[in-house]
Design a protein around this motif. Sequence first.
Motif, mmCIF file in Angstrom:
data_model
loop_
_atom_site.group_PDB
_atom_site.id
_atom_site.type_symbol
_atom_site.label_atom_id
_atom_site.label_comp_id
_atom_site.label_asym_id
_atom_site.label_seq_id
_atom_site.Cartn_x
_atom_site.Cartn_y
_atom_site.Cartn_z
ATOM 1 N N LEU A 28 0.674 -1.211 0.097
ATOM 2 C CA LEU A 28 0.024 -0.048 -0.132
ATOM 3 C C LEU A 28 0.815 1.349 -0.087
ATOM 4 N N LEU A 62 2.567 2.256 2.594
ATOM 5 C CA LEU A 62 2.597 2.799 3.934
ATOM 6 C C LEU A 62 3.788 2.331 4.845
ATOM 7 N N PRO A 63 4.331 3.099 5.621
ATOM 8 C CA PRO A 63 5.471 2.738 6.534
ATOM 9 C C PRO A 63 4.821 1.956 7.755
ATOM 10 N N VAL A 112 -3.555 9.532 14.409
ATOM 11 C CA VAL A 112 -2.701 8.753 13.692
ATOM 12 C C VAL A 112 -2.763 7.354 14.055
ATOM 13 N N ARG A 124 -6.169 5.554 13.666
ATOM 14 C CA ARG A 124 -6.428 5.249 12.373
ATOM 15 C C ARG A 124 -5.681 4.139 11.904
ATOM 16 N N GLN A 125 -4.271 4.202 12.412
ATOM 17 C CA GLN A 125 -3.442 3.049 11.998
ATOM 18 C C GLN A 125 -3.959 1.689 12.524
ATOM 19 N N GLU A 127 -6.891 0.748 12.851
ATOM 20 C CA GLU A 127 -8.105 0.366 12.032
ATOM 21 C C GLU A 127 -7.733 -0.229 10.955
ATOM 22 N N LEU A 128 -6.623 0.487 10.252
ATOM 23 C CA LEU A 128 -6.094 -0.085 9.210
ATOM 24 C C LEU A 128 -5.469 -1.459 9.308
ATOM 25 N N LYS A 147 -8.194 -3.827 9.615
ATOM 26 C CA LYS A 147 -8.643 -4.646 8.264
ATOM 27 C C LYS A 147 -7.729 -5.223 7.562
ATOM 28 N N ILE A 148 -6.529 -4.665 7.486
ATOM 29 C CA ILE A 148 -5.581 -5.812 6.823
ATOM 30 C C ILE A 148 -5.514 -7.154 7.204
ATOM 31 N N THR A 154 -8.123 -8.904 8.565
ATOM 32 C CA THR A 154 -9.314 -9.408 7.905
ATOM 33 C C THR A 154 -9.075 -9.715 6.632
ATOM 34 N N LEU A 155 -8.388 -8.843 6.023
ATOM 35 C CA LEU A 155 -8.144 -9.166 4.398
ATOM 36 C C LEU A 155 -7.326 -10.263 4.325
ATOM 37 N N MET A 189 -9.268 -13.333 4.703
ATOM 38 C CA MET A 189 -10.145 -13.763 4.043
ATOM 39 C C MET A 189 -9.321 -14.606 3.078
ATOM 40 N N LYS A 190 -8.093 -13.785 2.407
ATOM 41 C CA LYS A 190 -7.090 -14.263 1.593
ATOM 42 C C LYS A 190 -6.997 -15.773 1.602
ATOM 43 N N HIS A 198 -8.535 -17.862 3.731
ATOM 44 C CA HIS A 198 -9.959 -18.703 3.380
ATOM 45 C C HIS A 198 -10.072 -19.263 1.859
#
Lengths: 532, 209
Positions: A487, A489-490, A500, A503-504, A506-507, A510-511, A513-514, A517-518, A520
């Motif tokens: 992405l 991002l550092p 920050v 947000r980090q 949260e990010l 999400k990553i 979960t991503l 999913m991958k 699965h």
Amino acid sequence: MSSSDIFDVLNIKQKSKSPIHGSSPLPSAGSSTNLTPTGSRVSKPQVTGMQRELYNLLGDNQPPVMVQPSSKFKEKLTSKAKPSPWTYAEFKPSGKNNIRLRHWVKGSKDLLGPEPQESDFAKFSVRLSLPEFTEEEYELFMKSGETKNTEKEANANKLDLQDNAEKPPMSNVSERESNVEDEKEKNKEESAVEESGTENGEVGNSGKVEAEEWTYEEVAYLFTLCREYDLRWFVIDDRYLFDGKSRPLEDLKAKFYEVSKKYFKFKDNSDVKLESLNFSKDKELERKKYLQRLLSRSAAEIAEEEALIIESRKFEMAAKKTLSEREALLRLLDSPISTQNVSQYLSSQGISQLYNNLLSDRTRKRKNDNGVPENPWMKQQQHFAQQRQQLQQTQERKNIETHSQDGQASPRKTKKQKQELQTAMKRKSEAAYAETLLKDFSAEERKALGVVTHGEKLSPGVYLRSTRIPTYKPALQNRVVATLHELGLPVRPAMPSFEVVQRQEELLKKIVTLLDMKKHIDKLEAEKSITK
Amino acid sequence: MPPGISKRIKTLSVSRPIIYGNTAKKMGEIKPPNAPAEHTHLWTIFVRGPNNEDISYYVKKVVFKLHDTYNNPTRIIEAPPFELTETGWGEFDINVKIYFHDEANEKNLNFYHRLRLHPYEAGQSKDDEISSIFFDEVVFNEPNESFFKILMTKPGNLLPSNKSDKVIFSQQLEREELDRINAGILEVDKQIDELKKSFNEKITQKQEK
């Protein structure tokens, strides 16, 4: 700054300068020295010493003319006014009228008049007025002090006695007291020196002399001396010679105070002055003995004492230092909760206790590590129990919320529920307290101050924000990092501020979960390929 | 002796931004008089406020633990500016410990900073001043009351609003950072959606079979 600069500033020519280095700094120095001589040569003969240095500091900016005071002598007096007249006039000495004294007074003879005048200092010549008494009175009040039984009798007599006896003004008594104090202070050292010579003899005598009774005559004699010499005890002691024998100073003092105390007690039992009339002969002797010992120390003893004092100071300082260091160290310890007061561990006893505690803690832990491997089932069960508990708690929390919304509490609550409610209430009150502290600050001010009420239960202490960015198990972490790189991002945000980091987080979630999913989908793919 | 430990204020935290890092410059022929011959760089490690403001109202001292080959490797700086200038030839991890005032009754902060002397990015020539500077926030969670009062005396959390040559870490950078992360979140969301779709497709495919 190189030395050549300094020389330049001070305007000192450099003779022993090597030509290699002289290339850059010297020309300027040379030019300045070339310029100045004309100026300095003119002024040189006049200025010497420090002044010369100061003028040289001025460099090229020397003033063209130097004003120099020519003479070293004081100026002559030029006043033309007449001197005021002074007279060597006779004056009346206070008290003693049989002597003639003269002194210089400002003013002419005509102005002062023929009559000798009172001295300006006459008002300072104040005599003490000490109690006076006849033999009868003396006997009376001496007795009244000795026996309580005669008190009433004495009181009866007191009335007519008061009429007869001239009351000395009380104000003078206080003055006398202060005088006595001053005298004591002044003569403290003196007395010690004096006493040191006489005491040895006197102490030996005192037993003998003390035994001798004081007659009225002797007391009267003592009081006249006291009056005459204004209670200057050393003079009194020096002059004292009654019936061809003298008494030690302390005896005189003790007797004087005893008699006057009884006198005033007899006159007025509630006299304020009575308390200041206490004199302890033993203490006085002891004090003088101490003083004598203090003053008769040898130089070596004094030096030793000083050395010892310095040594003890050193010890105190060292002790203080170790204490503060120890405290700082203890604060770093994890085991006793560091937020508590550490003062209990500051003593050596406390520290050994702490040490033992830590040691036993460690051995206990090791026992667990080395001991029989735990039953995996037990562990599992514990885990389950914990989970169940958590589940229950969340449910209960929901219950509580609904209850509080309804405004009615369920009639029967389990113990756990109650506890939960209690902690919730506590948390709420704590949060409320934190809010009240901050109620004066607006949201912007809060941001400026960096204050946040998170309302959560986080462990107290200080940390760096960046350390609270969540990390995952190594395998997962690697993939999270790889995704972040994809992405662009550092891994560590450049500015881990409050927002920050939020947000980090949260990010990162999400990553994860991503990635999940991958995983699965990959599994699904694999399954599919097998079923095909 | 500490003045009686005062109560901690629960559910509250106070943060203070700090900047730490080092700057380094290659020494030319001119070297400090007592620098060893093999030392090639002059560097300075520091801990300070983002706008170079005074942080000594809550920081008592900063201890830099240098590589053991230095004389007196533990350097204690007890007054602002909390910085240390040394010479050297190699990069190593410097242990930085920030101590807070006694009123805080807090432990020290302990972290490492890798001293950077050489440029890693392209475009930097060897003789430029090299800097490796990090931003972070010191968070006092549940500070005790007396320290809280001290912290409340200064609006220490303010960042300079705009980036400039001197100030790197500013509100502007924070916004940019947030935008970047938000973009990242959107990107991840998109990928998740795509995966969901493909996942569902596969599931349906499977069921059809």
